[in-house]
Write a protein that holds these residues in place. Structure first.
Motif, PDB file in Angstrom:
ATOM      1  N   SER A  76     -57.404  49.203  32.945  1.00  0.00           N
ATOM      2  CA  SER A  76     -56.933  48.258  31.941  1.00  0.00           C
ATOM      3  C   SER A  76     -58.026  47.256  31.578  1.00  0.00           C
ATOM      4  N   VAL A  77     -58.760  46.791  32.571  1.00  0.00           N
ATOM      5  CA  VAL A  77     -59.855  45.843  32.330  1.00  0.00           C
ATOM      6  C   VAL A  77     -60.937  46.502  31.466  1.00  0.00           C
ATOM      7  N   ARG A  78     -61.288  47.746  31.788  1.00  0.00           N
ATOM      8  CA  ARG A  78     -62.291  48.473  30.991  1.00  0.00           C
ATOM      9  C   ARG A  78     -61.812  48.671  29.557  1.00  0.00           C
ATOM     10  N   SER A  79     -60.569  49.077  29.410  1.00  0.00           N
ATOM     11  CA  SER A  79     -59.998  49.301  28.081  1.00  0.00           C
ATOM     12  C   SER A  79     -59.977  48.003  27.271  1.00  0.00           C
ATOM     13  N   PHE A  80     -59.549  46.919  27.901  1.00  0.00           N
ATOM     14  CA  PHE A  80     -59.532  45.613  27.242  1.00  0.00           C
ATOM     15  C   PHE A  80     -60.940  45.229  26.796  1.00  0.00           C
ATOM     16  N   SER A  81     -61.900  45.389  27.690  1.00  0.00           N
ATOM     17  CA  SER A  81     -63.288  45.031  27.383  1.00  0.00           C
ATOM     18  C   SER A  81     -63.822  45.821  26.199  1.00  0.00           C
ATOM     19  N   GLN A  82     -63.578  47.123  26.194  1.00  0.00           N
ATOM     20  CA  GLN A  82     -64.045  47.964  25.090  1.00  0.00           C
ATOM     21  C   GLN A  82     -63.390  47.561  23.770  1.00  0.00           C
ATOM     22  N   GLU A  83     -62.086  47.310  23.803  1.00  0.00           N
ATOM     23  CA  GLU A  83     -61.374  46.908  22.589  1.00  0.00           C
ATOM     24  C   GLU A  83     -61.878  45.549  22.096  1.00  0.00           C
ATOM     25  N   PHE A  84     -62.096  44.615  23.022  1.00  0.00           N
ATOM     26  CA  PHE A  84     -62.584  43.290  22.642  1.00  0.00           C
ATOM     27  C   PHE A  84     -63.963  43.387  22.001  1.00  0.00           C
ATOM     28  N   ILE A  85     -64.859  44.121  22.632  1.00  0.00           N
ATOM     29  CA  ILE A  85     -66.232  44.260  22.119  1.00  0.00           C
ATOM     30  C   ILE A  85     -66.240  44.922  20.745  1.00  0.00           C
TER      31      ILE A  85
END
Length: 92
Positions: A76-85
């Motif tokens: 979830s953290v990785r997915s959030f980070s990718q979406e944010f970037i």
């Protein structure tokens, strides 16, 4: 009794237009109060929560942007980070 420390009240009036912030725990309590104050000061507020239903509702009511984030789940953290970037070029 010790003196209560408080920040300069003028900080609550500062224009935060153009600033991008992420608030976790934004569905209640201190996180929600912080998000509302930053929105009042015109910041772009990403309201991150693991509870999609409550998070979307809270963000809609407050005027923020909901993004799912479960800090106990590294995927979830990785997915959030990718979406944010992909959406934002900065984080203040």
């Amino acid at each position: 009794m010790p003196e209560t420390l408080r920040c300069d009240p003028q900080l609550f009036e500062k224009d935060l237009s153009g600033k991008v912030v992420i608030i976790t725990g934004c569905t209640s309590g201190t996180g929600l109060c912080t998000a509302k104050q930053l929105l009042k000061q015109k910041a772009t507020v990403i309201m991150a929560s693991r509870n999609v239903e409550v998070g979307e509702s809270t963000a809609r009511e407050a005027g923020g942007i909901f993004m799912r984030l479960d800090l106990t789940d590294l995927d979830s953290v990785r997915s959030f980070s990718q979406e944010f970037i992909a959406k934002y070029d900065r984080l203040d």
